[in-house]
Design an enzyme around this catalytic site. Structure first.
Site, PDB file in Angstrom:
ATOM      1  N   LYS A 274       0.829  -1.194   0.000  1.00  0.00           N
ATOM      2  CA  LYS A 274       0.000   0.000   0.000  1.00  0.00           C
ATOM      3  C   LYS A 274       0.874   1.259   0.000  1.00  0.00           C
ATOM      4  O   LYS A 274       2.034   1.210   0.404  1.00  0.00           O
ATOM      5  CB  LYS A 274      -0.893   0.022   1.247  1.00  0.00           C
ATOM      6  N   ARG A 348     -10.365 -11.450   1.529  1.00  0.00           N
ATOM      7  CA  ARG A 348     -11.223 -12.473   0.925  1.00  0.00           C
ATOM      8  C   ARG A 348     -10.575 -13.852   0.976  1.00  0.00           C
ATOM      9  O   ARG A 348     -11.268 -14.867   0.989  1.00  0.00           O
ATOM     10  CB  ARG A 348     -11.578 -12.072  -0.505  1.00  0.00           C
TER      11      ARG A 348
END
Length: 498
Positions: A274, A348
């Site tokens: 990130k 996920r």
């Protein structure tokens, strides 16, 4: 916080740091209160005549009244009667928390004796949530400078009203809001302390206090079960992952609900790292886990007539030399292979193993997961509603109703087969990321592959879990605890439907 309900004809105001709180609809003068004395009533009416006191929605007016038994008065503006909803009063409670603390008020008398259309529960929720502060890492103030919080709330009702159900509702509100504050504390805690193991220890504490069962799976156990999606995410971290399972079992033959919470205790994005700006906020990537744990904690104390399973996949997503790479392929618990194209789509992956395991082992009648899953959901809905995705409309409707009742709102998003095709893999059954467009939906479409025929709903709480501005009972610099009250309400609603 202590809560009591007292009829107006037997209420005696204690002379201490107290405050009489009165609701006021827009321009609905004179003020209606069974405790307000004539002198203070005339003073407040003068302010109303000058336009200072209006009853405008979410307005709060505080005045010291040292010659009165209640010491001070706080008027809460509820707006026009036809536009009123409970969230207005909840936000008034949040504003009141700050005002009352500034004025060192410890006892509140909330007078609804002449307002049978004003429910006290939302006010109390806003007050308890609004009093939360996270200061564990700051120097402690001197005792005389320590903040004063409201310790007792007395709700004043009309004579002859049956108060037992109201008292029960108020006590439940305090319990759920304190649990929400507990979830905020978990999420706000520094990530060097709030590790997967720390989450596991918190869960064990819940089990010890409530008598429920807690199971914590460690890496070798997960490896033997084929939970390679969780293990892949955790490979770059020195902190080993955990799969945490809490079980509340009822003696009767009742249905089982499962709550699953994403517990990424810190998310660098892995190899798909990130940007540095705001990365410190990625300690909040376990807000789904915090919500599920603290909702379960509440329910374990209430012991409802339903079986509840809470499952938390907990891991750090780091960039160590063993970290998962873009292009890696892993096999999940249910045997499906996953092509990892972006290591920052890690939530996920850990949910995939956790949900497939939950369905296989516990066969729940319904399963709900809560996760700070996608920035795309924040872009779609902002900070004032979480995204709801489901394979079962009845389940969706029940969750929306619970969200409306608690003020933790949901907005249902589509989950059509077109989106499912967008997460098919080139070299494996699935790919862990789809196109940029509709990113929140394709993330949910990916998760759908791990629930089978179980009625399931996915709550993407990325926009509501922290950073919410404009809601007085939530500090924008802290986590919100979103999901605790919603999930608790939903489970209790399921009990009523049994």
């Amino acid at each position: 916080m202590n809560v009591e309900v007292v009829p107006c004809d037997t209420c005696t105001v204690v002379e201490e740091e107290s405050c009489l709180v009165i609701p006021l609809f827009d321009k609905a003068f004179p003020l209606d209160s069974s405790l307000l004395n004539e002198q203070d009533d005339l003073f407040l009416q003068t302010l109303a005549d000058k336009g200072v006191l209006t009853g405008k929605a979410q307005s709060c007016y505080y005045a010291a009244t040292p010659k009165s038994a209640y010491q001070s008065v706080l008027v809460l503006g509820l707006g026009a009667r036809e536009d009123y909803d409970d969230e207005i009063l909840r936000r008034c409670g949040g504003k009141a928390a700050e005002i009352l603390q500034q004025n060192r008020v410890s006892h509140v008398y909330f007078d609804i004796s002449r307002h049978d259309n004003v429910p006290p529960v939302p006010f109390l929720e806003g007050l308890v949530l609004g009093q939360y502060a996270f200061d564990v890492y700051k120097k402690k103030p001197e005792p005389e400078d320590a903040p004063v919080k409201v310790q007792t709330t007395t709700v004043i009702t009309d004579t002859g009203v049956e108060n037992t159900p109201l008292l029960s509702a108020l006590q439940l509100a305090v319990l759920t809001c304190l649990s929400a504050n507990g979830a905020r504390h978990l999420a706000n805690t520094a990530p060097n302390e709030m590790t997967p193991q720390a989450l596991a220890e918190f869960a064990r504490g819940i089990a010890t206090e409530s008598g429920c069962k807690c199971t914590v799976l460690e890496p070798k156990q997960m490896e033997s079960l084929g939970m390679n999606a969780i293990l892949g995410v955790a490979r770059g971290s020195a902190q080993p992952p955990r799969l945490i399972v809490l079980e509340h079992r009822h003696s009767d033959d009742v249905k089982t609900v499962a709550l699953v919470g994403k517990g990424v205790t810190f998310d660098t994005g892995g190899i798909s790292i990130k940007p540095a700006a705001q990365m410190h906020e990625m300690k909040y990537d376990m807000c789904g886990a915090a919500a599920v744990l603290c909702a379960f904690m509440t329910l374990a104390e209430l012991k409802p007539a339903i079986n509840i399973v809470a499952v938390i996949p907990a891991a750090e997503n780091m960039t160590g030399d063993a970290a998962q790479r873009p292009g890696d392929i892993v096999k999940a618990y249910n045997g499906k292979t996953i092509e990892v194209h972006n290591t920052d789509a890690e939530g996920r992956l850990i949910l995939a193993d956790a949900m497939a395991y939950t369905v296989d082992k516990y066969k729940p009648d319904a399963m709900v997961d809560a996760a700070t899953l996608t920035g795309a959901c924040l872009i779609a809905l902002g900070h004032f509603a979480a995204g709801l995705f489901t394979n079962n409309q009845e389940l969706a409707d029940s969750l929306v109703a619970a969200g409306n009742a608690t003020g933790e709102r949901l907005w249902q998003m589509p989950l059509w087969k077109d989106y499912e095709k967008q997460v098919e893999g080139n070299h494996a059954d699935l790919c862990n990321i789809g196109p940029r467009e509709g990113g929140a939906i394709t993330a949910a479409a990916f998760l759908k592959n791990f629930v089978g025929d179980t009625p399931w709903a996915h709550l993407d709480i990325a926009g509501t879990a922290w950073g919410v501005k404009g809601v007085p009972y939530w500090n924008p610099d802290h986590a919100t605890g979103y999901g605790v009250r919603l999930l608790t309400q939903w489970v209790l609603d399921q009990v009523q439907e049994n």
